[in-house]
Design a protein around this motif. Sequence first.
Motif, PDB file in Angstrom:
ATOM      1  N   ALA A   1      49.515  -7.998  42.090  1.00  0.00           N
ATOM      2  CA  ALA A   1      48.427  -7.056  42.394  1.00  0.00           C
ATOM      3  C   ALA A   1      47.068  -7.653  42.031  1.00  0.00           C
ATOM      4  O   ALA A   1      46.109  -7.552  42.805  1.00  0.00           O
ATOM      5  N   GLY A   2      46.992  -8.273  40.862  1.00  0.00           N
ATOM      6  CA  GLY A   2      45.729  -8.864  40.439  1.00  0.00           C
ATOM      7  C   GLY A   2      45.334 -10.084  41.251  1.00  0.00           C
ATOM      8  O   GLY A   2      44.163 -10.492  41.261  1.00  0.00           O
ATOM      9  N   SER A   3      46.318 -10.666  41.953  1.00  0.00           N
ATOM     10  CA  SER A   3      46.046 -11.852  42.767  1.00  0.00           C
ATOM     11  C   SER A   3      45.539 -11.511  44.158  1.00  0.00           C
ATOM     12  O   SER A   3      45.174 -12.414  44.922  1.00  0.00           O
TER      13      SER A   3
ATOM     14  N   VAL B   1      47.552  -7.570  35.644  1.00  0.00           N
ATOM     15  CA  VAL B   1      46.452  -7.513  36.610  1.00  0.00           C
ATOM     16  C   VAL B   1      45.228  -8.254  36.075  1.00  0.00           C
ATOM     17  O   VAL B   1      44.593  -9.039  36.796  1.00  0.00           O
ATOM     18  N   SER B   2      44.897  -8.021  34.812  1.00  0.00           N
ATOM     19  CA  SER B   2      43.716  -8.647  34.212  1.00  0.00           C
ATOM     20  C   SER B   2      43.849 -10.163  34.164  1.00  0.00           C
ATOM     21  O   SER B   2      42.899 -10.894  34.475  1.00  0.00           O
TER      22      SER B   2
ATOM     23  N   ILE C   1      42.092 -15.451  36.166  1.00  0.00           N
ATOM     24  CA  ILE C   1      42.410 -16.779  36.690  1.00  0.00           C
ATOM     25  C   ILE C   1      41.806 -16.963  38.075  1.00  0.00           C
ATOM     26  O   ILE C   1      41.223 -18.009  38.385  1.00  0.00           O
ATOM     27  N   ALA C   2      41.919 -15.945  38.922  1.00  0.00           N
ATOM     28  CA  ALA C   2      41.378 -16.025  40.283  1.00  0.00           C
ATOM     29  C   ALA C   2      39.863 -16.206  40.269  1.00  0.00           C
ATOM     30  O   ALA C   2      39.304 -16.869  41.145  1.00  0.00           O
ATOM     31  N   ALA C   3      39.193 -15.620  39.272  1.00  0.00           N
ATOM     32  CA  ALA C   3      37.732 -15.714  39.173  1.00  0.00           C
ATOM     33  C   ALA C   3      37.285 -16.954  38.408  1.00  0.00           C
ATOM     34  O   ALA C   3      36.094 -17.113  38.122  1.00  0.00           O
TER      35      ALA C   3
END
Length: 319
Positions: free
Chosen positions: A271-273, A151-152, A157-159
Amino acid sequence: MGYSVDERLVERLSMFRIYAYGLCMGTADALPGVSGGTIALLLGFYGRLIAAITSITPTRIWTVLNGVRPGNRNSAREALLEIDVGFLLPLGLGAVTAVALIASAVASLAESHPVALFGFFTGLIGASAIVLYRELRVRTRTDVLVAIAGVSLALLIAANVLELPGSGAITIVFAGALAISAMILPGVSGSLILILLGQYVFLSGELSAFLSGIAGLAGGGSLEAVLDPGTTVVLFVAGGLVGLLSVARIVRAALDRHRNTTLIFLVSLIAGSTPAPLHNIGETHTWTTDTIVLAAVWTVVGAIALFALDRLVGGFDPE
């Protein structure tokens, strides 16, 4: 001795069925939240797909290429049969057809209705993580740490806290390697990887422009309209080939040795994405109350669509 009419009809129907499988698989992988690998499982050809892909080796590729020489044609024919090209070719054509159609639609919607499009994608991704987590066993401390790590990593990466190495061509090849590898894994969508890496809209637009450029050549269009986006498509495909020969094999080996832990990590990446598509909305819209409400509504629609599909097929199994 030639084929009978019945044999030819059966063979053509078989090819059409495999092409239809490719259409289903390509459609799933072009939409984040639904995996082409999961579709392959549901339709019953996942085992054959993995066997065919893992049979593609540099040695067999070289043998096929050497088939241009008359003395090597028998060896090349045998290599093609070992790769199961009669299955991979129509499957691949079906998948490419679906991806091309959806890429054009995504490129258009990303400009005309970005809030609805990316809100819908957010719902698909979030709901897919929920239904896939239900099939996993997160029991030990190691499982929890792996889930947190997945998740982290996706959130970072998304941020854009973590970025891809290099830029331009290197980024496209790297994205292609990861996305094509994800396409064959149940539970992980190739388009989800592209969204996470910030390449989904760009690559959809390039593919759409490439296809439009080819169509335009018949009407006297310029060759430059084909070459520019075509270079991006070629780089992505090249990365995909590298991924199939390397990354996909590594992940498959990890699944064979540590199935549950690897799946926990992969589903945690999903989930983290979940908030990743929202960054695309932020690039074109200010987060006003109206924007938030509209995005939330389409997120719910996306989630309902995924839950409905999950209910229809009797549950998704990540492996």
